[in-house]
Design an enzyme around this catalytic site. Sequence first.
Site, PDB file in Angstrom:
ATOM      1  N   ARG A 174       0.820  -1.215   0.000  1.00  0.00           N
ATOM      2  CA  ARG A 174       0.000   0.000   0.000  1.00  0.00           C
ATOM      3  C   ARG A 174       0.856   1.268   0.000  1.00  0.00           C
ATOM      4  O   ARG A 174       0.494   2.263  -0.622  1.00  0.00           O
ATOM      5  CB  ARG A 174      -0.957  -0.005   1.198  1.00  0.00           C
ATOM      6  CG  ARG A 174      -2.088  -1.003   1.043  1.00  0.00           C
ATOM      7  CD  ARG A 174      -3.100  -0.889   2.150  1.00  0.00           C
ATOM      8  NE  ARG A 174      -4.231  -1.778   1.916  1.00  0.00           N
ATOM      9  CZ  ARG A 174      -5.283  -1.872   2.693  1.00  0.00           C
ATOM     10  NH1 ARG A 174      -5.367  -1.124   3.788  1.00  0.00           N
ATOM     11  NH2 ARG A 174      -6.269  -2.695   2.410  1.00  0.00           N
ATOM     12  N   LYS A 176     -21.284 -13.425   3.376  1.00  0.00           N
ATOM     13  CA  LYS A 176     -22.648 -12.892   3.369  1.00  0.00           C
ATOM     14  C   LYS A 176     -23.145 -12.470   1.989  1.00  0.00           C
ATOM     15  O   LYS A 176     -22.479 -11.727   1.284  1.00  0.00           O
ATOM     16  CB  LYS A 176     -22.736 -11.681   4.308  1.00  0.00           C
ATOM     17  CG  LYS A 176     -22.516 -12.016   5.775  1.00  0.00           C
ATOM     18  CD  LYS A 176     -22.642 -10.761   6.630  1.00  0.00           C
ATOM     19  CE  LYS A 176     -22.445 -11.062   8.105  1.00  0.00           C
ATOM     20  NZ  LYS A 176     -22.564  -9.841   8.927  1.00  0.00           N
ATOM     21  N   GLY A 191      -9.317  -7.776   0.519  1.00  0.00           N
ATOM     22  CA  GLY A 191      -8.114  -8.204   1.237  1.00  0.00           C
ATOM     23  C   GLY A 191      -7.816  -9.684   1.166  1.00  0.00           C
ATOM     24  O   GLY A 191      -6.675 -10.089   0.910  1.00  0.00           O
ATOM     25  N   GLY A 249     -14.369  -2.951   0.379  1.00  0.00           N
ATOM     26  CA  GLY A 249     -15.702  -2.361   0.444  1.00  0.00           C
ATOM     27  C   GLY A 249     -15.896  -1.275  -0.593  1.00  0.00           C
ATOM     28  O   GLY A 249     -16.970  -1.142  -1.183  1.00  0.00           O
TER      29      GLY A 249
END
Length: 398
Positions: A38, A200, A356, A379
């Site tokens: 990153r 989910k 991730g 996200g």
Amino acid sequence: MLECKSLVDINFKDKVAIVRVDFNVPLKNNLKISDTTRIDNGVKSIKYVLKNKGKCVIMSHLGRPKGKGYEKKFSLENIISYLEKIFKIKIPLIRNYYSYDFSIEKYLEKNDIILLENLRFYPEEKSNNKNFAKTLASFADVYINDAFGTCHRSHASTNSIINHIKESCVGLLVDKELKNINQLFYNNNPPFTAILGGSKVSDKIGVIEKLIKVVDNILIGGAMANTFIRYLGGNIGNSIYEKDKLGIAGKLLNQAKEKKVNILLPIDFVCSNSINKIDKTIISNSFSVPAKLSGYDIGDETIKSFTSIIAKSKTIIWNGPLGVFEVNEFSEGTFKVADAISKSTINGAYSLVGGGDSVAAINKNNNYKNISFISTGGGALLEYIAKGSLPSLKLLKL
């Protein structure tokens, strides 16, 4: 398609840029960086500003501090030595910058780069506080958002700050993210295959609805597959599923059928009584898992089915592991899919991997070298796909 003003459109000579980066890197127990990716990606915009005769104030978060001040394990002091190594200069770390008597001028006089301490040490960051945003904006002439992974958050450093500074733009990393995701949806070659995993269905409803409009195949693994299998009348044993999302699973299956999109669910699972104390594993048909067992990975038949489709695909997106890949006994499905995406890319497919866990799986076997683009967003990537925009980027539109 969202298009934002880029830093290449701005003249940085004799200007100060405040750059929101995502240096939220993983740290070892000794607080040393375990993966510098990153930071390595984020410094490119900073180098661009410096090359074009500007100065940089860098801001980032690290981890999940309580928002009540300094916490050693979340301090950017843990990453500053690596930054200094990259730029080959000493970089001051500024702590108490949100106070009425603080002045950044004395630091800018002597330094081309300044690093602000973890933004989330201040509760005002996550609450999108107007005064905190004004303070950050007062440090510079230009705001650069180069933290794609946080663009779905309406925080002071990604949102309100834009209203209090003269010039704003996205950095090289965010610009690259947008171009690659846009290519996926507006300039793709069929067959287009999406691989979705994780736990989910509720996390990916909007994403699946969007994908149904553009893809040919959706391969579903992970615990989220259980909700679809349960809707179709399968016995999933003790496997977790979302009881309140059964209707949504049915709706998504019907939408896919109407659009002639293939949704492929697991044929078989690697099952066990637990992921912690594993007595033994068995392969079970995904629609008839024994009562006291749970499916923790896709089985051999599913791997063959999924990898065969991936091999024929010309465009691929992957988000979410196909099983509990952190546990060796349940890692094969995820790693075999990673290998298949890598091979397909070598053979000419365009591939994008985000999230991730998916990125970690790609990195573990060095497959990252063969992926067309690895997104820094989890996200943020999902929300951008589902909605076509992100809260922070809407304010930076051309």
